[in-house]
Design an enzyme around this catalytic site. Structure first.
Site, short mmCIF file in Angstrom:
data_model
loop_
_atom_site.label_atom_id
_atom_site.label_comp_id
_atom_site.label_asym_id
_atom_site.label_seq_id
_atom_site.Cartn_x
_atom_site.Cartn_y
_atom_site.Cartn_z
N ASP A 1 -11.41 0.78 5.47
CA ASP A 1 -10.28 1.02 4.58
C ASP A 1 -9.15 1.75 5.30
OD1 ASP A 1 -11.41 -0.05 2.20
OD2 ASP A 1 -12.61 1.76 1.98
N ASP B 1 -3.70 -4.49 -5.30
CA ASP B 1 -3.01 -3.21 -5.48
C ASP B 1 -1.53 -3.32 -5.85
OD1 ASP B 1 -5.40 -2.07 -4.75
OD2 ASP B 1 -4.70 -1.18 -2.90
N ASP C 1 0.81 -1.22 0.00
CA ASP C 1 0.00 0.00 0.00
C ASP C 1 0.85 1.27 0.00
OD1 ASP C 1 -2.51 1.21 -0.15
OD2 ASP C 1 -2.67 1.43 2.02
#
Length: 405
Positions: free
Chosen positions: A378, A237, A199
């Site tokens: 999130d 991601d 991330d």
């Protein structure tokens, strides 16, 4: 079926690998996937390369994978294994060989019917995150929030694996989920989420210390999944964020390719994450997927943890599929019931999408899945708690705004 010891399992992994080898645009919106802490009980409410042997015939390859995928149908005769976060016993990590699989095997993985791949339907975990939240909220007298969590818990949702689990917890989480799924004859969905520099250091920062540690961890995952009918989504991601933090993701495609090869050698069908329809252009994403070993995988996943409509994702995914030689794909519909809402992080006004289902149409779409856990935050944005924690009031909103039909 009683679970095997690590030594016996290692032999099975090697056997599966040998058998299969012989026979067979930076975006305005991010797709963010938050880790899940399985030990958390608090509930938060919002305040407002080896040379290959010759390949057998394609029919032999089909028979080999058919024999493999049918193993899960027999189910487990014992009770499911429950994760024990207090355990300190860490099983040895079997060595999963890196073997170049003949083209026939890769094509078999690509062409296996979805009814075989997901035989028995998608597994609903009665002890999943939403179910645990419902229990906690009920005990606290938070009736409406408990009801929303219970609604979510009735659908099949992916089980996420990452650095919040010790090796011992990881093994017990996988073994327990697989055993419970086999007992009812269903197919469980897992997500690996442990890539280094995960991330880009944002809300879900973390992951393995380096590539070597990641590949060791991935080998442990593969060794526990080998011999079972399961499906894995690889690293949400990870490939798309190359556009956002290239200095932290150098060489990532090669690392993922090695991880995918290990899963393939263990006979595990994998879908590499491919972002969403409003992030990386299809041709760019296809190039990254190729570099990351999509030819050894079942295909790719889109819209993980995001909100874009199925129609937009299918149009995007079909372009990516065409550019990757016909790779199959799955779409996350966990929170896209109201479409894009202007932000990726606990988007206000979002709703649950259509319930998960296996597809049997003429396109490359394999399934609509709930990969993201609806109700899991999130991150600390739009009133949410830390990434992965249960966001009770947000779950209520998702259920209230859910898609109909």
């Amino acid at each position: 079926m009683t679970h095997m010891t690590p030594t016996t399992r290692a032999a099975v992994v090697l056997g599966v690998a040998v058998a299969l080898t012989a026979g067979l645009a930076v975006a305005p919106a991010r797709a963010h996937a938050a880790p899940v802490d399985p030990s958390a009980t608090s509930v938060t409410a919002s305040p407002t390369t080896a040379s290959s042997p010759p390949a057998r015939s394609s029919k032999s390859a089909e028979r080999a994978i058919a024999a493999f995928t049918s193993r899960g149908e027999r189910g487990s005769t014992g009770a499911p294994v429950s994760p024990d976060p207090t355990s300190t016993s860490v099983p040895s990590v079997p060595s999963v060989p890196s073997v170049t699989t003949p083209a026939a095997v890769s094509q078999t993985i690509r062409t296996t019917p979805t009814t075989t791949l997901f035989r028995g339907g998608l597994y609903v975990d009665p002890a999943g995150e939403a179910a645990r939240a419902a229990t906690t909220l009920t005990s606290e007298g938070r009736t409406a929030e408990a009801a929303a969590a219970r609604t979510i818990s009735k659908q099949p949702v992916a089980t996420w694996l990452g650095s919040w689990l010790t090796d011992a917890q990881l093994v017990k989480k996988i073994d327990g989920t697989v055993a419970a799924a086999e007992k009812v004859g269903a197919t469980p969905l897992f997500v690996t989420y442990n890539i280094p520099n995960r991330d880009c250091g944002s809300h879900s920062a973390g992951g393995s210390a380096d590539n070597a540690a990641y590949l060791r961890w991935n080998s442990l995952v593969a060794s526990r999944l080998a011999g079972h009918r399961v499906v894995v989504v690889v690293e949400p991601d990870a490939l798309t964020l190359i556009s956002n933090c290239p200095e932290q993701t150098s060489g990532r495609e090669a690392t993922i390719a090695s991880a995918v090869a290990t899963l393939a050698d263990a006979g595990v069908p994998a879908y590499l994450d491919a972002g969403n329809s409003n992030w990386v252009p299809p041709q760019t994403m296809a190039a990254r997927l190729k570099a990351a070993g999509v030819d050894r995988a079942r295909g790719f996943a889109t819209n993980v943890s995001n909100y874009y409509p199925v129609e937009s994702e299918r149009a995007y995914a079909e372009k990516v599929s065409l550019a990757t030689g016909g790779a199959r794909y799955v779409i996350d519909t966990s929170r896209n019931g109201r479409g894009w809402k202007g932000t990726w992080c606990n988007a206000p006004g979002a709703g649950l999408g259509v319930v998960p289902s296996v597809q049997t149409g003429t396109t490359k779409l394999d399934a609509l899945l709930w990969i993201k856990t609806p109700g899991a935050s999130d991150g600390e944005c739009n009133g949410g708690p830390a990434a992965g924690k249960w966001h009770a009031s947000y779950a209520v909103q998702l259920v209230a705004n859910r898609a109909t039909g």
